[in-house]
Enzyme design. Structure first.
Site: not given
Ligand code: TYD
Length: 340
Positions: A37, A125-127, A149, A153, A248
């Protein structure tokens, strides 16, 4: 254990698992079933392509005849990496997640049950624990997923455990935290931000950027899965976390500095993700008792990851102009105009 079926092995974590396993376990043969994919990339397994212990089969885990082809005369174990994994995409198109993550898991479980497989490991996943404002998630906690998502899972986790209780299929589940490292498709925070910064483009932080994630290097994650596959107790779940809980914004600051840019010019707060989980945090005591622990510090791992994207532009540059360009536009066009 000699012959392992890996599903989704052209993806980020699956391909690292294959490369490490073939490197460190000379007795193994790996069959990799992957649908190729948008996130699956043959280049991720280029290193093992010529290895006689590696077989690639193009196919879909939702299709029993593809699975039969990959299983051939039999496999001793199966490790399921095949999944749609990006939360933002699950908000745009949940159906694809229900299909691959739930129905694909079911089809694979059925094939493994009929085969009388030795071990089945579901990569989760931890989610699935959902948003936790404090403390750490342990394996016995109930699942409280909140995105399409993570709900998909969690459904797969429950179905996997149901096969253990109902049919005695020898299953294991690993729940990994946010994973980063080389070869990650560009949609996720770390590779998206690195490649934008290298291109002198701004990076979009959702909302206030104070959401917390627990970061785990892909090599530690892959080693954890191999360790649980070889040593885990069937019917059990094992959390694999990096013990690097950061906001983040923190991660972004480090990336901005590693790429030689500045916060003022390159970081933009944009509209938040719908239903955005604020915090995940795993307790990894159970996996540690089993003898696994992460080895790569976040500082070292992040630096190495930035260097990898700098040195491997030929891997990611073509991706930027393909399917990703369309996705990026759909996902972010509105966001840039609606700052939080
Ligand atoms: P991500 O890498 O999508 O993983 P997950 O949602 O599975 O944790 O995102 C990690 C964190 O970063 C999440 O809190 C969402 C944030 N994020 C942003 O702030 N900006 C972005 O463009 C993306 C992709 C994620």
């Amino acid at each position: 254990m000699k012959r392992i079926l890996v599903t989704g092995g052209l993806g980020f974590i699956g391909s690292m698992f294959i490369r490490i396993s073939l490197r460190e376990r000379p007795e193994l043969h790996i069959v990799n079933l992957d649908a190729i994919t948008y996130a699956g990339n043959p280049a991720n397994c280029a290193e093992v392509e010529g290895d006689t212990r590696y077989t690639f089969v193009k196919g879909d885990i939702c299709n029993p005849s593809d699975l039969n082809l990959a299983i051939g005369s039999g496999v001793d174990a199966a490790v399921n990496f095949a999944a749609e994994t990006h939360v933002d995409r699950s908000i745009l198109d949940p159906a694809a997640f229900l299909r691959t993550d739930i129905f694909g898991n079911h089809t694979l479980l059925e094939a493994c049950r009929k085969l009388g497989i030795g071990r089945f490991l579901q990569v989760s996943t931890d989610e699935v624990y959902g948003d936790i404002s404090q403390g750490e998630s342990v394996e016995s906690d109930p699942v409280r997923p909140r995105s399409p998502y993570s709900a998909s899972k969690a459904a797969a986790d429950l179905q996997t455990l149901a096969y253990w209780h109902t049919y005695g299929t020898p299953v294991l589940i690993t729940r990994g935290s946010n994973t980063y490292g080389p070869h990650q498709y560009l949609e996720k925070l770390v590779p998206l931000f690195i490649t934008n910064l290298l291109d002198d483009e701004p990076v979009p932080i959702y909302g206030d950027g104070l959401q917390k994630r627990d970061w785990l290097h892909v090599e530690d994650h892959a080693r954890g899965i191999l360790h649980v596959l070889e040593n885990g107790r069937c019917g059990e779940i094992y959390n694999l976390g990096g013990n690097n809980i950061l906001t983040n914004l923190d991660v972004t600051r480090r990336l901005v500095s590693a790429c030689g840019r500045s916060i003022e010019t390159h970081v933009k707060h944009v509209a938040d993700r719908q239903g955005h989980d604020r915090r995940y945090c795993l307790n990894v005591g159970k996996a540690r008792q089993l003898g696994w622990g992460p080895r790569i510090s976040f500082e070292e791992g992040l630096q190495q990851t930035v260097e990898w994207y700098k040195e491997n532009e030929s891997w990611w540059r073509p991706l930027k102009s393909q399917e990703f360009a369309d996705y990026y536009n759909r996902q972010y066009a509105q966001r840039w105009n609606r700052s939080s």
